[in-house]
Enzyme design. Structure first.
Site, PDB file in Angstrom:
ATOM      1  N   CYS A  78      79.444  62.520   6.155  1.00 18.40           N
ATOM      2  CA  CYS A  78      78.181  62.636   6.986  1.00 18.40           C
ATOM      3  C   CYS A  78      78.400  63.120   8.430  1.00 18.40           C
ATOM      4  CB  CYS A  78      77.446  61.265   7.001  1.00 18.40           C
ATOM      5  SG  CYS A  78      75.546  61.517   7.336  1.00 18.40           S
ATOM      6  N   HIS A  81      77.626  59.646   1.226  1.00 14.37           N
ATOM      7  CA  HIS A  81      78.387  58.290   1.437  1.00 14.37           C
ATOM      8  C   HIS A  81      78.926  57.811   0.333  1.00 14.37           C
ATOM      9  CE1 HIS A  81      77.032  57.901   5.742  1.00 14.37           C
ATOM     10  NE2 HIS A  81      76.102  58.660   5.370  1.00 14.37           N
ATOM     11  N   GLU A 106      81.343  55.671   0.188  1.00 13.64           N
ATOM     12  CA  GLU A 106      81.727  54.342   0.661  1.00 13.64           C
ATOM     13  C   GLU A 106      80.551  53.445   0.587  1.00 13.64           C
ATOM     14  OE1 GLU A 106      79.726  55.783   4.535  1.00 13.64           O
ATOM     15  OE2 GLU A 106      80.875  56.736   2.895  1.00 13.64           O
TER      16      GLU A 106
END
Length: 200
Positions: free
Chosen positions: A83, A173, A175
């Site tokens: 991002c 993302h 994560e």
């Protein structure tokens, strides 16, 4: 993985703790990069998290990290950026000034507007397979500026993940999912470079 990897995680701002949790699950050591002395030669790679790219860029300058980090990436240190990290790496930002400018792509910040500012999708990531994609006020890549940039994912007609040699960057993302495969792939990139550096 046969050999323990040590990955730097840029921890100035943004969602760095979530990346650290994934590295821990993959049995990789990590070090938070908060000042110049943290950016040492023993790192096998670095992760630049999502957050606010302008703030991260300013902090990198203020802390004397900007040029040392840029040089390490240019010299081949594996980097994974998500991002805001993608915006930091981009050579061109169509609606802002470029920052580290190591990745030959043109990016648009906050590209999806308010209606699709944050959304989830499922899509195929090259070399990974189907993957849950989580976008939060995300950018996208308007153009690749070098023929060696590999497109790894397109979502809604826009490029959202690429690899260019040692640089792995995405608008979404990983994560924020429970899927470790992209982080595992990054560790493979770092391991290959480490073997080459050791002459293995």
């Amino acid at each position: 993985m046969a050999e323990k990897m040590t990955i730097g995680v840029l921890a100035l701002q943004g969602a760095f703790a979530e990346h650290e949790a994934m590295l821990k699950e993959l049995a990789a050591d990590y070090r938070e990069i908060r000042q110049r002395k943290d950016l040492t030669d023993d790192l096998d790679g670095i992760i630049i998290p999502g957050g606010e790219s302008t703030v991260q860029g300013k902090l990198l300058h203020d802390l004397g990290l900007f040029e040392p980090l840029r040089q390490k990436i240019i010299q081949g240190l594996p980097v994974m950026a998500t991002c805001a990290g993608l915006i930091l790496l981009a050579e061109e930002v169509s609606n802002d000034k470029p920052l580290l400018a190591t990745l030959p792509v043109r990016v648009r910040r906050n590209a999806y507007g308010r209606q699709l500012g944050s959304f989830a999708a499922d899509g195929a990531v090259a070399g990974i397979g189907d993957y849950p994609l989580r976008f939060i006020r995300a950018p996208y890549i308007e153009a690749c500026l070098d023929t060696e940039v590999q497109v790894l994912n397109e979502t809604a007609g826009h490029i959202t993940a690429v690899q260019y040699h040692n640089q792995l960057a995405m608008a979404f993302h990983p994560e924020l999912t429970h899927d470790l495969r992209i982080h595992a792939y990054f560790l493979e990139i770092a391991a290959k470079r480490k073997k080459l550096a050791l002459g293995a």
